[in-house]
Motif scaffolding. Structure first.
Motif, PDB file in Angstrom:
ATOM      1  N   GLN A   1      -1.246  -3.179  -6.649  1.00 32.10           N
ATOM      2  CA  GLN A   1      -2.030  -2.594  -5.623  1.00 32.10           C
ATOM      3  C   GLN A   1      -1.409  -2.282  -4.638  1.00 32.10           C
ATOM      4  O   GLN A   1      -0.033  -2.522  -3.623  1.00 32.10           O
ATOM      5  CB  GLN A   1      -3.128  -2.817  -4.756  1.00 32.10           C
TER       6      GLN A   1
ATOM      7  N   MET B   1       0.283  -0.615  -0.637  1.00 36.76           N
ATOM      8  CA  MET B   1      -0.313  -0.786   0.557  1.00 36.76           C
ATOM      9  C   MET B   1      -0.231  -0.149   1.081  1.00 36.76           C
ATOM     10  O   MET B   1       0.269   0.824   1.140  1.00 36.76           O
ATOM     11  CB  MET B   1       0.787  -2.189   1.543  1.00 36.76           C
ATOM     12  N   ARG B   2      -2.084   0.571   1.661  1.00 39.45           N
ATOM     13  CA  ARG B   2      -1.424   1.429   2.625  1.00 39.45           C
ATOM     14  C   ARG B   2      -0.887   1.762   4.120  1.00 39.45           C
ATOM     15  O   ARG B   2      -0.174   0.351   4.800  1.00 39.45           O
ATOM     16  CB  ARG B   2      -3.630   1.632   3.579  1.00 39.45           C
ATOM     17  N   PRO B   3      -0.430   2.456   4.061  1.00 35.64           N
ATOM     18  CA  PRO B   3       1.220   2.923   5.539  1.00 35.64           C
ATOM     19  C   PRO B   3       0.765   1.747   6.886  1.00 35.64           C
ATOM     20  O   PRO B   3       1.827   1.155   7.279  1.00 35.64           O
ATOM     21  CB  PRO B   3       1.764   4.242   5.345  1.00 35.64           C
ATOM     22  N   ASP B   4      -0.514   2.444   7.256  1.00 35.53           N
ATOM     23  CA  ASP B   4      -0.654   1.741   8.159  1.00 35.53           C
ATOM     24  C   ASP B   4      -1.492   0.189   8.612  1.00 35.53           C
ATOM     25  O   ASP B   4      -1.199   0.100   8.846  1.00 35.53           O
ATOM     26  CB  ASP B   4      -1.935   2.792   9.134  1.00 35.53           C
ATOM     27  N   LYS B   5      -1.039  -0.248   6.864  1.00 38.38           N
ATOM     28  CA  LYS B   5      -1.590  -1.475   7.238  1.00 38.38           C
ATOM     29  C   LYS B   5       0.258  -2.592   7.154  1.00 38.38           C
ATOM     30  O   LYS B   5      -0.067  -4.223   7.132  1.00 38.38           O
ATOM     31  CB  LYS B   5      -2.263  -2.472   5.685  1.00 38.38           C
TER      32      LYS B   5
ATOM     33  N   GLN C   1       1.421   7.151  15.969  1.00 39.20           N
ATOM     34  CA  GLN C   1      -0.309   8.159  15.515  1.00 39.20           C
ATOM     35  C   GLN C   1      -1.120   8.462  16.455  1.00 39.20           C
ATOM     36  O   GLN C   1      -0.833   9.932  16.317  1.00 39.20           O
ATOM     37  CB  GLN C   1      -1.675   7.203  15.026  1.00 39.20           C
TER      38      GLN C   1
ATOM     39  N   THR D   1       0.592   2.598  13.497  1.00 36.55           N
ATOM     40  CA  THR D   1      -0.175   2.241  14.692  1.00 36.55           C
ATOM     41  C   THR D   1       0.472   1.219  15.868  1.00 36.55           C
ATOM     42  O   THR D   1       1.302   1.459  16.138  1.00 36.55           O
ATOM     43  CB  THR D   1      -1.165   1.309  13.833  1.00 36.55           C
TER      44      THR D   1
END
Length: 243
Positions: free
Chosen positions: A34, A36-40, A100, A107
C-alpha cells in the motif's frame, strides 16, 4: 446452479491442494504494498530526502544551498526561524513554501519533525558553550547597534577578510567562487548572505566569521557592513529579500 457451485468447490479444492491458498494470486497487490499518503509520512529520512536534499544535500551537506547539518548554523538559527522558513519559504528565491497553509505539501506535524530531527541529529551545542554569537538577523543587528550596515565600509571589510578567496572585486579567486555574480545575488536573500558570512560553508571549505583571518574575527558591525556591500552589488532595481 448446482453445476456452478460444484465447479467453484472443485476449484477451491484444487487451489488449496496446490498450496496457494495463502499466497498472493496473480494481479493481487501484496499486503505491504500500500502506498502511504504523503501527509502521513513521519519518518525524518523520507521527509528530508523528498523535500530538502535536492537543495541542501544528502545528509544536510554538499548541496547548492546552505548546509543544514552545520552545528554552527543550528547554533545561531532558532527553531522558530527554521520552522518559518520551511513553512513560508523565501519569496523570490528557490526556497518554496512547504506548509500546506501556504500552498505546500507538508503538515505542521511534518515540519515539526524536520526541525526537531535536524537539531537532534546535527546540532552540537556543547561546542559553543563559550561562544558569543553575532546577531543572526539584520533586525537583531539593528536592535543591538550594529546595523544596518554601511556598504562603503563594507567594501574595505571585504578587501580585508574576503578578497583573498573571492578575488579583489568579488568575481572569484583561487579559493572561492564569485560572490558578485548577478545570478547568485538574484537568488540569495539578504539573510542568506548574512548567514553565509557568519556561519560560512564548512562543507565547501568556506570559513565562518571567526576564522577568515586568524585572531581577527569579524565584528557584528563588520558583518553588517560586508552584507550591505554584497547587497549593493545586486543589479539596480533588484528587490531586497530579507528572509
Amino acid at each position: 446452479m448446482k453445476r456452478e457451485a460444484s465447479l467453484a468447490a472443485t476449484l477451491t479444492v484444487v487451489i488449496s491442494g496446490c498450496g496457494i491458498r495463502d499466497r498472493t494470486l496473480p494481479g493481487q497487490p501484496a499486503a505491504d504494498s500500500q502506498v502511504m499518503r504523503p501527509d502521513k509520512v513521519t519518518a525524518f529520512a523520507r521527509l528530508y530526502d523528498a523535500n530538502c536534499a535536492g537543495c541542501h544535500g544528502a545528509q544536510g551537506r554538499g548541496g547548492a544551498a546552505l548546509a543544514l547539518a552545520d552545528p554552527l548554523y543550528l547554533a545561531i538559527a532558532e527553531d522558530a526561524t527554521i520552522r518559518r522558513v520551511i513553512s513560508e519559504g523565501v519569496p523570490g528565491t528557490p526556497m518554496p513554501a512547504f506548509a500546506q497553509s501556504a500552498g505546500g505539501m507538508l503538515t505542521d506535524q511534518q515540519i515539526d519533525i524536520l526541525v526537531k530531527e535536524m537539531r537532534g541529529r546535527w546540532a552540537r551545542p556543547e561546542e559553543f558553550k563559550n561562544t558569543v554569537f553575532p546577531p543572526y538577523s539584520a533586525q537583531e543587528a539593528t536592535a543591538t547597534g550594529s546595523g544596518p550596515g554601511n556598504a562603503q565600509h563594507g567594501a574595505a571589510t571585504y578587501t580585508t577578510y574576503c578578497a583573498q578567496c573571492h578575488g579583489a572585486d568579488g568575481g572569484g579567486g583561487a579559493k572561492g567562487g564569485s560572490v558578485t555574480d548577478p545570478v547568485y545575488l538574484a537568488l540569495a536573500s539578504d539573510q542568506a548572505l548574512r548567514t553565509a558570512v557568519i556561519a560560512g560553508r564548512p562543507d565547501l571549505g568556506k570559513p565562518d566569521w571567526r576564522t577568515n583571518l586568524p585572531g581577527r574575527p569579524l565584528s557584528p558591525q563588520d558583518i553588517s557592513d560586508v552584507v550591505a556591500w554584497l547587497v549593493a552589488q545586486r543589479a539596480t532595481g533588484q528587490a531586497a529579500r530579507q528572509e
